[in-house]
Structures are given as structure tokens and as C-alpha cells.
Enzyme design. Structure first.
Site, PDB file in Angstrom:
ATOM      1  N   LYS A  22      54.959  73.503  42.601  1.00  0.00           N
ATOM      2  CA  LYS A  22      54.512  74.296  41.670  1.00  0.00           C
ATOM      3  C   LYS A  22      53.972  74.524  40.988  1.00  0.00           C
ATOM      4  CE  LYS A  22      55.297  72.176  37.106  1.00  0.00           C
ATOM      5  NZ  LYS A  22      55.368  72.384  35.307  1.00  0.00           N
ATOM      6  N   ASN A  23      52.443  72.932  40.708  1.00  0.00           N
ATOM      7  CA  ASN A  23      51.666  73.330  39.655  1.00  0.00           C
ATOM      8  C   ASN A  23      50.489  74.145  40.802  1.00  0.00           C
ATOM      9  OD1 ASN A  23      52.727  71.644  38.201  1.00  0.00           O
ATOM     10  ND2 ASN A  23      52.087  69.509  39.015  1.00  0.00           N
ATOM     11  N   CYS A 118      56.046  70.573  27.771  1.00  0.00           N
ATOM     12  CA  CYS A 118      56.947  69.844  27.844  1.00  0.00           C
ATOM     13  C   CYS A 118      56.325  69.080  26.401  1.00  0.00           C
ATOM     14  CB  CYS A 118      57.694  69.101  28.420  1.00  0.00           C
ATOM     15  SG  CYS A 118      56.431  68.619  29.769  1.00  0.00           S
ATOM     16  N   ARG A 123      47.401  67.687  25.277  1.00  0.00           N
ATOM     17  CA  ARG A 123      46.197  67.830  26.657  1.00  0.00           C
ATOM     18  C   ARG A 123      45.660  68.955  25.601  1.00  0.00           C
ATOM     19  NH1 ARG A 123      50.870  68.849  31.789  1.00  0.00           N
ATOM     20  NH2 ARG A 123      52.882  68.434  30.394  1.00  0.00           N
ATOM     21  N   ASP A 126      39.260  71.179  24.916  1.00  0.00           N
ATOM     22  CA  ASP A 126      38.627  70.965  25.194  1.00  0.00           C
ATOM     23  C   ASP A 126      37.396  70.842  25.836  1.00  0.00           C
ATOM     24  OD1 ASP A 126      39.104  68.092  25.636  1.00  0.00           O
ATOM     25  OD2 ASP A 126      37.712  67.610  25.100  1.00  0.00           O
ATOM     26  N   ASP A 308      53.127  62.238  37.172  1.00  0.00           N
ATOM     27  CA  ASP A 308      54.455  62.962  37.028  1.00  0.00           C
ATOM     28  C   ASP A 308      54.998  62.152  38.414  1.00  0.00           C
ATOM     29  OD1 ASP A 308      53.618  64.882  35.823  1.00  0.00           O
ATOM     30  OD2 ASP A 308      53.307  66.404  37.239  1.00  0.00           O
ATOM     31  N   ILE A 330      47.668  58.487  31.283  1.00  0.00           N
ATOM     32  CA  ILE A 330      47.318  59.703  31.665  1.00  0.00           C
ATOM     33  C   ILE A 330      47.529  60.255  30.084  1.00  0.00           C
ATOM     34  CG2 ILE A 330      47.140  62.452  32.863  1.00  0.00           C
ATOM     35  CD1 ILE A 330      45.444  59.816  34.467  1.00  0.00           C
TER      36      ILE A 330
END
Length: 422
Positions: A22-23, A118, A123, A126, A308, A330
């Protein structure tokens, strides 16, 4: 709203096919904006996030055609009509911000809404902004939109990321591919999705080297051409399904899986007493002997333990022998699955970015609620080893990241079904 019903049903056995990442696919799709020629992606996952990105690209004037039941995406950006990435689309998925770099590089300007997604913490953009400004962009935030322009075009630069951000690395690499001169990006993200993006861009004519390391060098070119590219296997789906037999027992082979995609995750499974073997068809997983052992986990950028897979690993640790500590470095707010696991009988204490899990011999089925994509699947994994019946509510998150999850788990013996519209 759909829910998923799971009944603990003992050991698993069989094969699970691993979909395209997916990513990776969500990163590769915006690369079509860099060229007037067609870009075709094979091994594309059939997910709602992919549909959202398709909608976004179409809103910009790109053509996106789904072939072979969604497994192939044929795209063309020969006649872009807009550089406005609207909030109503972007808010559904954080990866939408990856159109910023390509639009700026090819069109000279872009107006992109700040992203949604989500609820697992902020996130910030910058790092993206810093990198693109170093390439010569002028960016301002107005009414929730990033208004970016490059009045003199983009020009190569030396850019050092404060944090090895995957998204910022991807946006900068795509923008730099069409910039004048050489860009050197240091402290770059090293994830397999970055490597896959560069492989695709190189097929399109980009001159890039160093992917998979902390230093990526991009020599800008005047134009990119079309290409056909196969999306890499989804390492998060792979890791999730590798945990299924570790939690429920039995043996499962994940077809198309590659251990080199998972870094520290495989080491932690071995330490916990889970047997992992690379085969000529994929990855075979089973418990070594009885109950798994507690292990400590700290999430980190690749090749460290993936954030994840933290929720799914916590599900495994709930019935492990001993006490484990999971440190999330993270994202903040990424232990929202812990209270739901406690409802199933888990012993978990959360303090800030650390969750302490004391293993219990058995979990028990209960009604629980999913809070995000990975939390959803962690509850389903835990339910497969629990006594009785578990109903997981608000599972719409799952369709963003797992293709045919119920079918794949039923195929190896899980007792699982989707309950529609309740």
C-alpha cells in the site's frame, strides 16, 4: 457500520498471498504527475486508499484506469488541468501530500491541503517544506492549504533532514528528479518503499543513486518518460500475517514474502521463539515450541522495528511468557489498541510512549472497537487465539490497508466473518 466477528478456533494451516505494498503504491501513483507519458503499475493492492489516491489524481486531470480487477493501474498525466489538491479528498489520507513535490517540479506551482488520515498523532509537513524550499520553492500556509510556487524553477541543493522522514524523502526525491543540477539528500529514509520509488523513477529516466542508504544523490533531468513497474510486496501485510500462526498456533506460508523487507522484526520473532524460514515461494512461519517468550520492542525507522507492526506485536506479547516493554518512538497516541486488548483479558500498562505487557495464559473474547488501521488488525489477531467470540467494531480502517483480509484468514482456518451495516 461494519464489524468483524472472530471465534477462537485453534491452530492455522495453509498459505496466504501477500499483496503489493500500500505505502509503495501510494508513493508511486503521484510519480505519474512527473511525466506526460503513461505510467503503469502492476501488482497494485485493491484497497480504499488506492481509490482515494486515484480520485485525487483524476481531480488534477490525470487519467487513472483500473484493470485486472484493480491489480493493474494504467495512468497518464499528459493533460493536467489543475494543481489544486482539495481538502475534501486530501483529508481522507495523509499520503495525499505526495502530489506536492511532483506538481511543483513539473507545473511550477501547487496548492495542496494539509493532509488528514487516522488518529495516531501529528505528522507535520515541516520537513517536506524545508526540503522543497531548499530546492527553490516559495511556500506559504493559507486557510489550511500549502501554496507552493517555484518562480525560477527548482534547482539542486544539499538537504539534510532533521529526521529520516519517509514522506519528506519521497516528496524531495520526486521534485529533485526534474530540478536543474544535483541534489544531495542526507539522513534520507531507507525504507523499501523508497527503494521501490527510485527503481520506478529510474525506469522513467531519472538519474538517482544511493537509495536504501542515508545519502541519496539526484541528478535532475529535463523530462521523464513512461514506464511499467511492479509494486514491491507489502512488508506490513507480510509481518501481520506472519504473526497469525505465532499467536494462534500452526504453520502458515506467506506467498511472495521477502525477509529482507522486515529488518529487526524477524530478529524479534526469533527471539520470541517463532520459527521463520525463507522459501522459494515466500516465508514460512510457525512456533518453535509452545508458548512464545516475552521480548522488548522499540520502534524505529527502517531497518528497525516498524511502527506499523507495533500493535500486532503487542497482540502477540499479550499471551507470551514473561513481561515485555514496547517503546513507541515514531508516533504519539499509538497505544489506543491497548485498552481494547485489556477488555479481552490482557495485562497492559501504558505510561507515555511505553507499554508494559505481562503475558497471560489465555485471552477471552469481548466486544472491542478499532481506532486505526493497525489497531484493527491487532484486535483480530488477538481474537483468533482468544476463548469464545470477539466482535471488532469500526473496521472501516481495515479496508484502507488489508486486501481481502477475511478471505485470506479463512483460507488458513480462521473462523472470521464480516457483519455488514450494524
Amino acid at each position: 457500520m461494519d464489524s468483524i466477528l472472530v471465534r477462537g478456533n485453534g491452530a492455522l494451516s495453509g498459505e496466504i498471498p501477500i499483496a503489493g505494498a500500500k505505502n509503495a503504491c501510494l508513493t508511486l501513483m503521484p510519480a505519474t504527475l512527473l511525466s506526460e507519458e503513461p505510467l503503469t503499475l502492476t501488482n497494485a493492492p485493491r484497497l480504499s486508499d488506492i481509490k482515494t489516491m486515484s480520485t485525487l489524481l483524476r481531480s488534477l486531470g490525470a487519467e487513472v484506469v483500473s484493470l485486472q480487477d484493480g491489480g493493474v493501474l494504467a495512468m497518464s498525466s499528459h493533460d493536467l488541468t489543475s494543481t489544486w489538491a482539495d481538502y475534501d479528498i486530501v483529508r481522507k489520507m495523509r499520503a495525499s501530500n505526495l502530489v506536492l513535490g511532483p506538481l511543483l517540479a513539473r507545473m511550477g506551482h501547487a496548492e495542496v491541503s494539509l493532509p488528514g488520515g487516522c488518529a495516531i498523532g501529528a505528522r507535520p509537513m515541516d520537513l517536506h517544506i524545508h526540503g522543497l524550499e531548499a530546492l527553490g520553492a516559495e511556500i506559504e500556509l493559507k486557510d489550511g492549504y500549502l501554496l507552493a510556487k517555484a518562480p525560477k524553477g527548482l534547482k539542486g541543493a544539499e538537504i539534510a533532514l532533521r529526521f529520516a522522514s519517509v514522506g519528506a524523502t519521497e516528496n524531495i526525491v520526486m521534485a529533485a528528479a526534474l530540478a536543474r543540477g544535483t541534489t544531495v539528500l542526507t539522513n534520507a529514509a531507507r525504507e523499501p518503499e523508497i527503494v521501490d520509488l527510485v527503481k520506478c523513477l529510474r525506469q522513467m529516466g531519472a538519474q538517482i543513486q544511493g537509495e536504501g542508504t542515508e545519502r541519496i544523490e539526484i541528478q535532475g533531468v529535463d523530462r521523464l518518460h513512461g514506464a511499467t513497474h511492479e509494486v514491491v510486496a507489502d512488508r506490513i501485510e507480510l509481518g501481520t500475517y506472519m504473526l497469525a500462526p505465532a499467536i494462534a498456533g500452526g504453520e502458515v506460508e506467506c506467498i511472495g514474502g521477502r525477509l529482507d523487507l522486515l529488518g529487526a522484526f524477524v530478529e524479534k520473532l526469533d527471539e520470541a521463539g517463532v520459527a521463520v524460514e525463507q522459501t522459494n515461494r515466500g516465508v514460512k512461519v510457525s512456533r518453535k515450541n509452545g508458548r512464545v517468550k516475552a521480548v522488548d520492542v522499540t520502534t524505529a525507522v527502517f531497518p528497525g522495528f516498524p511502527t506499523d507492526l507495533q500493535a500486532q506485536m503487542m497482540a502477540l506479547m499479550c499471551t507470551a511468557e514473561g513481561v515485555s516493554e514496547l517503546h513507541e518512538t515514531i508516533f504519539e497516541n499509538r497505544f489506543m489498541h491497548a485498552p481494547e486488548l485489556v477488555r479481552m483479558g490482557a495485562d497492559i500498562e501504558v505510561h507515555g510512549g511505553t507499554a508494559t505487557v505481562t503475558g497471560v495464559k489465555k485471552l477471552k473474547g469481548a466486544p472491542v472497537m478499532a481506532t486505526d488501521l493497525r489497531a484493527s488488525v491487532s484486535l483480530i489477531l488477538a481474537a483468533m487465539a482468544a476463548e469464545g467470540e470477539t466482535r471488532v467494531a469500526r473496521v472501516y480502517h481495515l479496508d484502507r490497508g488489508y486486501e481481502q483480509l477475511e478471505k485470506k484468514l479463512m483460507g488458513v482456518g480462521a473462523e472470521i466473518e464480516r457483519i455488514s451495516g450494524e
